[in-house]
Scaffold this motif. Structure first.
Motif: not given
Length: 175
Positions: A18-22, A46-53, A75-87
């Motif tokens: 929920s924090r990541l989603l917020d 993976d929390i990141v994958k779940q939230a992004l989906s 893409h998230l929301g209104n087509r905002v591109p997101i790059f998910c890079l390794p840690g």
């Protein structure tokens, strides 16, 4: 910033769904591009994958490069591109230079998308595994003849940040 963008750093977000989603939802209101680091492993929980989906469509895959094998884009929301890079820090740097920097520069209408490259003579022998493009940290030297030479700094591991700090270039070793 060096790529031409006005950047904002959010900082570390705990592994709390929920924090990541917020945080992600608040960023969607003001961001043109989102970049995350970490959480791109292929684990099922993976929390990141779940939230992004829940916020859009992001595909996670593995690319034939080292470091930086796990990647995510969508893409998230209104087509905002997101790059998910390794840690891992070196993986994140190489991934940014390879994928994100050119995309940001393209979105800004720039013509020169990539950093300048030069051919250099390697001062030691190194190679890449078949089918894997390798990015190694190095020190580029300008020779009296006007040409360039390059030497390796540190090993190939993506956790070796001291070698990243003492390098001045990335050496691209073809597949």
């Amino acid at each position: 910033r060096d790529a031409g963008a006005d950047s904002r750093r959010v900082g570390i977000v705990p592994d709390d769904h929920s924090r990541l989603l917020d945080v992600l939802e608040s960023l969607l209101l003001r961001a043109d591009v989102l970049i995350t680091t970490g959480g791109v492993s292929m684990g099922a929980f993976d929390i990141v994958k779940q939230a992004l989906s829940e916020l859009g469509t992001v595909e996670f895959t593995r690319v034939a490069m080292q470091p930086g094998k796990p990647q995510g884009f969508g893409h998230l929301g209104n087509r905002v591109p997101i790059f998910c890079l390794p840690g891992n820090p070196v993986s994140a740097l190489v991934s940014f230079e390879t994928f994100v920097r050119p995309a940001i520069r393209k979105l800004l209408g720039k013509r020169n998308l990539q950093r300048a490259t030069v051919q250099a003579i390697a001062l030691e022998r190194f190679e890449s595994r078949p089918g894997i493009r390798q990015y190694r940290r190095g020190v580029l030297h300008r020779e009296a003849t006007g040409g360039y030479s390059v030497s390796l700094v540190g090993g190939a591991g993506s956790h070796l940040i001291a070698s990243m700090a003492s390098s001045n270039c990335l050496i691209v070793v073809d597949e």
